[in-house]
Design an enzyme around this catalytic site. Structure first.
Site, PDB file in Angstrom:
ATOM      1  N   TYR A  31      -0.209   4.865 -33.748  1.00 17.73           N
ATOM      2  CA  TYR A  31       0.184   6.072 -34.474  1.00 17.73           C
ATOM      3  C   TYR A  31       0.068   7.219 -33.477  1.00 17.73           C
ATOM      4  O   TYR A  31       0.194   7.030 -32.279  1.00 17.73           O
ATOM      5  CB  TYR A  31      -0.736   6.192 -35.697  1.00 17.73           C
ATOM      6  CG  TYR A  31      -0.439   7.287 -36.680  1.00 17.73           C
ATOM      7  CD1 TYR A  31       0.857   7.589 -37.081  1.00 17.73           C
ATOM      8  CD2 TYR A  31      -1.487   8.015 -37.251  1.00 17.73           C
ATOM      9  CE1 TYR A  31       1.102   8.584 -38.009  1.00 17.73           C
ATOM     10  CE2 TYR A  31      -1.256   9.005 -38.185  1.00 17.73           C
ATOM     11  CZ  TYR A  31       0.041   9.300 -38.558  1.00 17.73           C
ATOM     12  OH  TYR A  31       0.278  10.285 -39.478  1.00 17.73           O
ATOM     13  N   LYS A  67       4.149   5.087 -39.849  1.00 18.89           N
ATOM     14  CA  LYS A  67       3.592   5.643 -41.088  1.00 18.89           C
ATOM     15  C   LYS A  67       3.311   4.542 -42.104  1.00 18.89           C
ATOM     16  O   LYS A  67       2.280   4.556 -42.790  1.00 18.89           O
ATOM     17  CB  LYS A  67       4.581   6.657 -41.690  1.00 18.89           C
ATOM     18  CG  LYS A  67       4.635   7.975 -40.958  1.00 18.89           C
ATOM     19  CD  LYS A  67       3.404   8.827 -41.250  1.00 18.89           C
ATOM     20  CE  LYS A  67       3.477  10.155 -40.544  1.00 18.89           C
ATOM     21  NZ  LYS A  67       2.331  11.024 -40.832  1.00 18.89           N
TER      22      LYS A  67
END
Length: 567
Positions: A113, A184
């Site tokens: 991420y 996500k």
């Protein structure tokens, strides 16, 4: 047209026990990441699914596989190398991937991420090996429903969509932006237990204005400048109509749209489909939770705080909007709440006689109120002057301008406040307005700090400071879990406020303003419960007897479930 399911998770409603039914066998089973167990297929499964001889003799546990995978991960020295390894593992064996990362969340979340995903986005076409999700290019805009029907997963609870015009702090990245919805959705699973077999990443390819990409012979996206105006709006409208037709119950998460379109799309469609913009609402909720915590530690009531927002774009004013809502909850009128702000864009302090976006105008100061303040020849007032004159208690950076918080700015904050609140929220790390070490040194350890990117603990004069990361992973997974658990029809402002309060009230075991990422799973359950309860109160979901039970029933654990053949 009803999509044929290649596999289906089954659950006993009484015992909550889960298993998988599938008609796949042999190589087809081994090459589907969502079902592949690798060396962990049992003897019965190897015989029943035609896997005898296709795997080494040894039958391993998930824990044994995880040990090997971690050793392989550590053999890579660069973050992008480790990212590539984890991405490959994700494409081979989803369960092992999620178990490995979840059990090493603090270490690996910054790899899959933010901030490392930013580098992967920029190198997407160069390093492309295999696709994930759906790609909808502008020339295919009239084939939206056909494309959505080609999705791998039949039942979709959460859809994350991006057009990649405003990726992190690196701007327009074209087709590489697909990596953001993929990342996500990984976080939804890692931090809230959303079933990866029930989500979908989508990239809306409206072109790119990134000249480097347009000139790159390896670029994989639609090689065209971004469409604007009516053409763009038509594309988004067709997309929403297709989603409503094909997946009417899905929760739509908007991600990394450009400043002009992010707010417009959300406001236009939020009452048509259950939707949420993480850059605006998620960023705002986490930052507000941190600010509430900081306000308690500063000894100054929240409704007496004065805020400077450096970076008055989608994220910055999304935070400001949520602060205004909190101030109204505390008893102020909206007009009174706006008086607590000084917002700075690329042309300096927002002043009412300037050109600006409609969503910026409520935060503009009057020219009379800044009379006598130092300005340049064009009348622009810079950050240092605003901090000097307004004497804010809180300074929030969402600008993407590295080191924008100079020594003078930070020293002014420290001079005017016993416990100055300084949030540097820009991503990636290279865009941070000032590193925490400098802020702590300049304020002699008095500043209350949160950052957008992860930073190591800071030692100063014999004390160790854990730097709170204002990471959206602390809130959006819980929001999604709460919505999915009770099938909410809309996402309301009250639900966002409920999520924010749940995060702010979560007890940390140290002096940091927000929980650690390793606590995200527990945090998400609290947020989910608060969101679900508020949805029921707001009338956008049916009442249920036991919200916790509903949450437990949709959570997916990264473990191997037994498989049974379905003809």
């Amino acid at each position: 047209m009803k999509k044929t399911k290649r596999f289906e998770f089954k659950r006993n409603p009484e015992s909550n026990e889960m298993w998988v039914e599938t008609g796949l066998h042999g190589k087809s089973l081994l090459t589907l990441a969502s079902l592949n167990k690798g060396t962990a297929f049992s003897e019965r499964e190897r015989e029943e699914f035609g896997l005898l001889g296709k795997l080494p003799f040894q039958i391993e546990s998930l824990e044994e596989q995880k040990t090997r995978a971690y050793q392989q991960y550590k053999s890579f020295r660069s973050n992008i190398g480790r990212y590539s390894f984890l991405k490959n593992l994700h494409n081979i064996n989803e369960t092992l991937f999620y178990r490995l990362v979840r059990d090493n969340l603090n270490e690996m979340l910054p790899i899959i991420y933010t901030p490392t995903v930013g580098e992967a986005v920029m190198r997407y076409s160069e390093q492309f090996l295999s696709p994930r999700g759906l790609y909808i290019a502008y020339p295919d805009r009239y084939k939206m429903r056909e494309i959505l029907r080609n999705r791998t997963n039949s039942d979709v609870d959460i859809l994350v969509v991006s057009d990649a015009e405003g990726v992190l702090g690196i701007g327009d990245q074209g087709v590489g932006g697909i990596e953001i919805p993929v990342a996500k959705l990984m976080v939804y699973t890692l931090c809230a237990g959303i079933n990866p077999g029930r989500y979908l990443p989508v990239f809306l390819d409206a072109g790119t204005n990134n000249k480097k990409l347009l000139e790159d012979p390896l670029y994989l996206g639609w090689r065209h400048e971004r469409v604007r105006g009516e053409q763009y709006d038509e594309m988004v409208q067709l997309f929403i109509e297709a989603v409503k037709e094909e997946m009417p119950e899905t929760f739509l998460h908007w991600e990394d749209f450009g400043r002009d379109n992010a707010r417009k799309n959300l406001l236009k469609y939020q009452n048509e489909i259950c939707s949420f913009n993480d850059d605006m609402q998620g960023t705002a909720a986490v930052a507000l939770a941190g600010l509430i915590s900081a306000s308690k530690r500063s000894g100054l009531k929240f409704n007496r705080q004065k805020f400077v927002i450096f970076g008055a774009g989608t994220a910055g004013l999304g935070i400001a909007d949520e602060i205004v809502a909190a101030l109204v909850h505390s008893g102020l009128t909206k007009e009174e709440a706006y008086q607590h702000f000084w917002c700075i864009d690329k042309d300096g302090l927002l002043i009412d006689d300037q050109d600006m976006m409609d969503f910026q105008r409520p935060y503009a100061c009057t020219r009379e109120s800044v009379k006598g303040w130092s300005a340049d020849e064009k009348g622009r007032i810079a950050l240092a002057e605003v901090v000097k004159q307004a004497k804010p208690t809180t300074l929030i950076g969402c600008s993407g301008v590295a080191n924008a918080f100079t020594d003078d700015v930070i020293l002014s904050m420290a001079e005017n406040n016993d416990r100055p609140i300084i949030f540097t929220l820009s991503n990636p790390t290279s865009r941070c307005e000032r590193v925490p070490q400098d802020i702590i040194r300049l304020t002699e350890g008095r500043a209350l700090i949160a950052t957008g990117s992860p930073f190591d603990d800071v030692g100063y004069k014999g004390k160790v400071y854990r730097i709170a990361q204002s990471n959206n992973a602390l809130v959006f997974p819980g929001i999604g879990l709460g919505i999915v658990a009770i099938a909410a029809k809309r996402f309301t402002d009250n639900m966002l406020w409920a999520a924010c309060k749940a995060l702010a009230n979560y007890s940390t075991q140290d002096d940091a303003l927000l929980p650690k990422l390793s606590e995200a799973y527990s945090v998400s359950r609290q947020v989910a419960f608060a969101v679900a309860r508020q949805a029921i109160e707001d009338g956008v979901a049916e009442d249920v007897d036991d919200i916790w039970r509903k949450i437990d029933q949709v959570i997916w654990e990264p473990k191997y479930y037994p498989y049974y053949f379905k003809s």
